[in-house]
Design a protein around this motif. Structure first.
Motif, PDB file in Angstrom:
ATOM      1  N   LEU A 101      47.283  -2.357  -5.007  1.00 53.97           N
ATOM      2  CA  LEU A 101      47.439  -3.539  -5.844  1.00 53.97           C
ATOM      3  C   LEU A 101      46.456  -3.503  -7.018  1.00 53.97           C
ATOM      4  CD1 LEU A 101      48.566  -6.337  -6.481  1.00 53.97           C
ATOM      5  CD2 LEU A 101      46.963  -7.295  -4.817  1.00 53.97           C
ATOM      6  N   LEU A 102      45.226  -3.058  -6.774  1.00 58.49           N
ATOM      7  CA  LEU A 102      44.238  -2.962  -7.857  1.00 58.49           C
ATOM      8  C   LEU A 102      44.706  -1.967  -8.919  1.00 58.49           C
ATOM      9  CD1 LEU A 102      41.468  -3.603  -9.088  1.00 58.49           C
ATOM     10  CD2 LEU A 102      40.506  -1.813  -7.617  1.00 58.49           C
ATOM     11  N   ALA A 131      36.879 -14.065 -13.907  1.00 60.49           N
ATOM     12  CA  ALA A 131      36.924 -14.393 -12.484  1.00 60.49           C
ATOM     13  C   ALA A 131      38.355 -14.297 -11.989  1.00 60.49           C
ATOM     14  CB  ALA A 131      36.369 -15.799 -12.243  1.00 60.49           C
ATOM     15  N   LEU A 132      38.550 -13.558 -10.878  1.00 65.60           N
ATOM     16  CA  LEU A 132      39.885 -13.343 -10.322  1.00 65.60           C
ATOM     17  C   LEU A 132      39.878 -13.594  -8.813  1.00 65.60           C
ATOM     18  CD1 LEU A 132      40.690  -9.991 -12.153  1.00 65.60           C
ATOM     19  CD2 LEU A 132      41.777 -12.179 -12.586  1.00 65.60           C
ATOM     20  N   PRO A 133      41.045 -13.994  -8.261  1.00 63.20           N
ATOM     21  CA  PRO A 133      41.137 -14.118  -6.805  1.00 63.20           C
ATOM     22  C   PRO A 133      40.995 -12.755  -6.142  1.00 63.20           C
ATOM     23  CG  PRO A 133      42.944 -15.257  -7.903  1.00 63.20           C
ATOM     24  CD  PRO A 133      42.278 -14.412  -8.930  1.00 63.20           C
ATOM     25  N   GLY A 134      40.676 -12.768  -4.835  1.00 64.17           N
ATOM     26  CA  GLY A 134      40.565 -11.521  -4.093  1.00 64.17           C
ATOM     27  C   GLY A 134      41.901 -10.831  -3.915  1.00 64.17           C
ATOM     28  N   LEU A 135      41.847  -9.531  -3.655  1.00 64.51           N
ATOM     29  CA  LEU A 135      43.078  -8.747  -3.512  1.00 64.51           C
ATOM     30  C   LEU A 135      43.876  -9.208  -2.288  1.00 64.51           C
ATOM     31  CD1 LEU A 135      41.664  -5.198  -4.358  1.00 64.51           C
ATOM     32  CD2 LEU A 135      42.926  -6.761  -5.855  1.00 64.51           C
ATOM     33  N   GLU A 136      43.217  -9.508  -1.201  1.00 67.53           N
ATOM     34  CA  GLU A 136      43.932  -9.985  -0.010  1.00 67.53           C
ATOM     35  C   GLU A 136      44.604 -11.327  -0.272  1.00 67.53           C
ATOM     36  OE1 GLU A 136      41.726 -10.102   3.589  1.00 67.53           O
ATOM     37  OE2 GLU A 136      42.326  -8.064   4.130  1.00 67.53           O
ATOM     38  N   LEU A 137      43.904 -12.211  -1.011  1.00 67.24           N
ATOM     39  CA  LEU A 137      44.495 -13.511  -1.327  1.00 67.24           C
ATOM     40  C   LEU A 137      45.732 -13.349  -2.199  1.00 67.24           C
ATOM     41  CD1 LEU A 137      44.242 -16.578  -1.062  1.00 67.24           C
ATOM     42  CD2 LEU A 137      42.741 -16.557  -3.064  1.00 67.24           C
ATOM     43  N   LEU A 138      45.704 -12.404  -3.112  1.00 66.69           N
ATOM     44  CA  LEU A 138      46.883 -12.157  -3.967  1.00 66.69           C
ATOM     45  C   LEU A 138      48.046 -11.603  -3.147  1.00 66.69           C
ATOM     46  CD1 LEU A 138      45.206 -10.640  -7.170  1.00 66.69           C
ATOM     47  CD2 LEU A 138      46.239 -12.902  -6.908  1.00 66.69           C
ATOM     48  N   MET A 139      47.736 -10.798  -2.122  1.00 68.28           N
ATOM     49  CA  MET A 139      48.822 -10.281  -1.286  1.00 68.28           C
ATOM     50  C   MET A 139      49.367 -11.357  -0.357  1.00 68.28           C
ATOM     51  SD  MET A 139      47.638  -6.379  -0.330  1.00 68.28           S
ATOM     52  CE  MET A 139      46.066  -6.870   0.389  1.00 68.28           C
ATOM     53  N   GLU A 140      48.508 -12.271   0.112  1.00 67.69           N
ATOM     54  CA  GLU A 140      48.975 -13.334   0.989  1.00 67.69           C
ATOM     55  C   GLU A 140      49.700 -14.432   0.224  1.00 67.69           C
ATOM     56  OE1 GLU A 140      45.504 -14.694   2.938  1.00 67.69           O
ATOM     57  OE2 GLU A 140      45.250 -12.902   4.188  1.00 67.69           O
ATOM     58  N   PRO A 197      51.545 -14.421  -3.139  1.00 67.89           N
ATOM     59  CA  PRO A 197      52.018 -13.700  -4.339  1.00 67.89           C
ATOM     60  C   PRO A 197      52.202 -14.603  -5.559  1.00 67.89           C
ATOM     61  CG  PRO A 197      53.286 -13.074  -2.391  1.00 67.89           C
ATOM     62  CD  PRO A 197      52.461 -14.246  -2.004  1.00 67.89           C
ATOM     63  N   GLN A 198      52.390 -15.923  -5.362  1.00 69.33           N
ATOM     64  CA  GLN A 198      52.582 -16.795  -6.516  1.00 69.33           C
ATOM     65  C   GLN A 198      51.357 -16.846  -7.415  1.00 69.33           C
ATOM     66  OE1 GLN A 198      52.495 -17.686  -3.374  1.00 69.33           O
ATOM     67  NE2 GLN A 198      51.118 -19.441  -3.063  1.00 69.33           N
ATOM     68  N   ALA A 203      51.182 -14.709 -10.993  1.00 72.31           N
ATOM     69  CA  ALA A 203      51.642 -15.199 -12.295  1.00 72.31           C
ATOM     70  C   ALA A 203      50.466 -15.763 -13.090  1.00 72.31           C
ATOM     71  CB  ALA A 203      52.728 -16.257 -12.098  1.00 72.31           C
ATOM     72  N   ASP A 204      49.567 -16.498 -12.448  1.00 76.43           N
ATOM     73  CA  ASP A 204      48.392 -17.029 -13.143  1.00 76.43           C
ATOM     74  C   ASP A 204      47.478 -15.898 -13.596  1.00 76.43           C
ATOM     75  OD1 ASP A 204      49.369 -19.581 -12.614  1.00 76.43           O
ATOM     76  OD2 ASP A 204      48.229 -19.756 -10.729  1.00 76.43           O
ATOM     77  N   VAL A 205      47.372 -14.851 -12.773  1.00 80.21           N
ATOM     78  CA  VAL A 205      46.539 -13.707 -13.167  1.00 80.21           C
ATOM     79  C   VAL A 205      47.142 -13.025 -14.400  1.00 80.21           C
ATOM     80  CG1 VAL A 205      45.693 -11.450 -12.431  1.00 80.21           C
ATOM     81  CG2 VAL A 205      45.664 -13.367 -10.831  1.00 80.21           C
ATOM     82  N   TRP A 206      48.445 -12.886 -14.429  1.00 85.39           N
ATOM     83  CA  TRP A 206      49.102 -12.219 -15.549  1.00 85.39           C
ATOM     84  C   TRP A 206      48.939 -13.017 -16.847  1.00 85.39           C
ATOM     85  CZ3 TRP A 206      50.610  -8.050 -17.687  1.00 85.39           C
ATOM     86  CH2 TRP A 206      51.568  -8.041 -18.693  1.00 85.39           C
ATOM     87  N   GLN A 207      49.047 -14.339 -16.785  1.00 84.77           N
ATOM     88  CA  GLN A 207      48.866 -15.153 -17.987  1.00 84.77           C
ATOM     89  C   GLN A 207      47.434 -15.065 -18.515  1.00 84.77           C
ATOM     90  OE1 GLN A 207      50.144 -19.153 -17.134  1.00 84.77           O
ATOM     91  NE2 GLN A 207      52.281 -18.587 -16.754  1.00 84.77           N
ATOM     92  N   ALA A 208      46.469 -15.085 -17.619  1.00 86.71           N
ATOM     93  CA  ALA A 208      45.076 -14.950 -18.066  1.00 86.71           C
ATOM     94  C   ALA A 208      44.822 -13.555 -18.616  1.00 86.71           C
ATOM     95  CB  ALA A 208      44.136 -15.246 -16.893  1.00 86.71           C
ATOM     96  N   MET A 209      45.450 -12.550 -18.039  1.00 83.75           N
ATOM     97  CA  MET A 209      45.258 -11.180 -18.506  1.00 83.75           C
ATOM     98  C   MET A 209      45.798 -11.004 -19.923  1.00 83.75           C
ATOM     99  SD  MET A 209      46.754  -7.657 -16.794  1.00 83.75           S
ATOM    100  CE  MET A 209      45.989  -7.996 -15.204  1.00 83.75           C
ATOM    101  N   ARG A 210      46.896 -11.645 -20.238  1.00 84.20           N
ATOM    102  CA  ARG A 210      47.471 -11.511 -21.574  1.00 84.20           C
ATOM    103  C   ARG A 210      46.538 -12.080 -22.633  1.00 84.20           C
ATOM    104  NH1 ARG A 210      53.537 -13.629 -21.726  1.00 84.20           N
ATOM    105  NH2 ARG A 210      53.232 -12.936 -23.873  1.00 84.20           N
ATOM    106  N   ARG A 211      45.765 -13.132 -22.287  1.00 83.36           N
ATOM    107  CA  ARG A 211      44.834 -13.707 -23.254  1.00 83.36           C
ATOM    108  C   ARG A 211      43.627 -12.804 -23.497  1.00 83.36           C
ATOM    109  NH1 ARG A 211      45.839 -18.390 -20.025  1.00 83.36           N
ATOM    110  NH2 ARG A 211      43.774 -18.125 -19.056  1.00 83.36           N
TER     111      ARG A 211
END
Length: 261
Positions: A137-138, A228-237, A239-240, A243-251
């Motif tokens: 995932l990383l 600041a990002l959520p943990g990898l396990e939290l993102l796998m548990e 998945p919604q 989308a927030d990570v992707w929007q912040a990444m685009r900025r």
């Protein structure tokens, strides 16, 4: 052998009036018959019960008792220390005991991907393996951000607490100082344009923030700009959250892309 006249002289000197020998004495005078007669036993005369009942009872006068007056006296300890008596002393305030805070437990790994540093929480506490779901995932996140998807490992994992036993302070503040000191030393070796903090321990002890700061850019003294990002396990548990990570990444993506041009 005593003769009778001398024996009587000895008895008179000892004030003995009547006496009987145990055996027959030679040259002794004959005994007087009245001395050999048995004596009658003495009989106590009983007291009539009526006499006891009718006898007046004389009250026995008791000495007047003195009334004891209790005088409070200070104790020896209060006299020596100058403390107030118990009835005058103010109540001591009750101090509540604060339970010691247990040391936090976490494992972090620092990686370098292009001009970015990534401090990521190790979900299992052990170093990443190439086929770990969290590591895959990383790699996907780095690829989506336009960064190399094979990050370089920087140093050994940061594990806390440092010691299993000992008196060294290993509380949250000590953990924060250690993590920030570790990152500052790595940034001096090779600066970066953005520091990724993945996982709550990384956000808390490097970015001095909490879960409410996920997907936000922070400015930390000594570390510069961090994300600041959520943990990898939290993102796998959940998945919604991706989308927030992707929007912040685009900025933020333009920052490290411009540095790569």
């Amino acid at each position: 052998m005593l003769i009778e006249s001398r024996r009587r002289a000895y008895l008179s000197a000892m004030q003995v009036v009547n006496w009987l020998p145990r055996t027959e004495l030679p040259f002794a005078a004959p005994s007087r018959p009245e001395l050999l007669e048995p004596t009658e036993p003495l009989v106590a005369t009983p007291i009539a019960p009526a006499a006891v009942v009718d006898a007046p009872v004389q009250p026995v006068a008791k000495p007047a008792e003195r009334v004891k007056v209790e005088v409070p006296r200070p104790s020896l300890a209060s006299t020596r220390t100058g403390a107030k008596p118990a009835d005058e002393a103010e109540e001591a305030p009750v101090v509540a005991r604060v339970a010691p805070v247990p040391p936090p437990r976490f494992a972090l790994q620092l990686l370098r991907a292009g001009r970015c540093l990534v401090l990521v929480e190790l979900p299992t506490g052990e170093a990443f393996q190439t086929r770990d779901p969290a590591y895959l995932l990383l790699k996907d996140m780095l690829r989506a951000a336009g960064l190399p998807d094979s990050p370089q490992i920087v140093g050994e994992p940061v594990r806390w607490p440092l010691l299993v036993r000992g008196t060294m302070d290993q509380g949250p503040e000590a953990a924060r100082d250690f993590v920030q000191g570790f990152l500052s030393a790595r940034l001096e070796d090779a600066p970066c344009v953005c520091l990724w903090l993945i996982g709550l321990p990384a956000v808390r002890f490097a970015g001095e923030a909490n879960a409410e700061s996920f997907n936000r850019e922070l400015q930390v003294e000594g570390l510069g700009s961090v994300w600041a990002l959520p943990g990898l396990e939290l993102l796998m548990e959940e998945p919604q959250r991706k989308a927030d990570v992707w929007q912040a990444m685009r900025r933020l993506m333009a920052r490290w892309k411009e540095s790569n041009e």
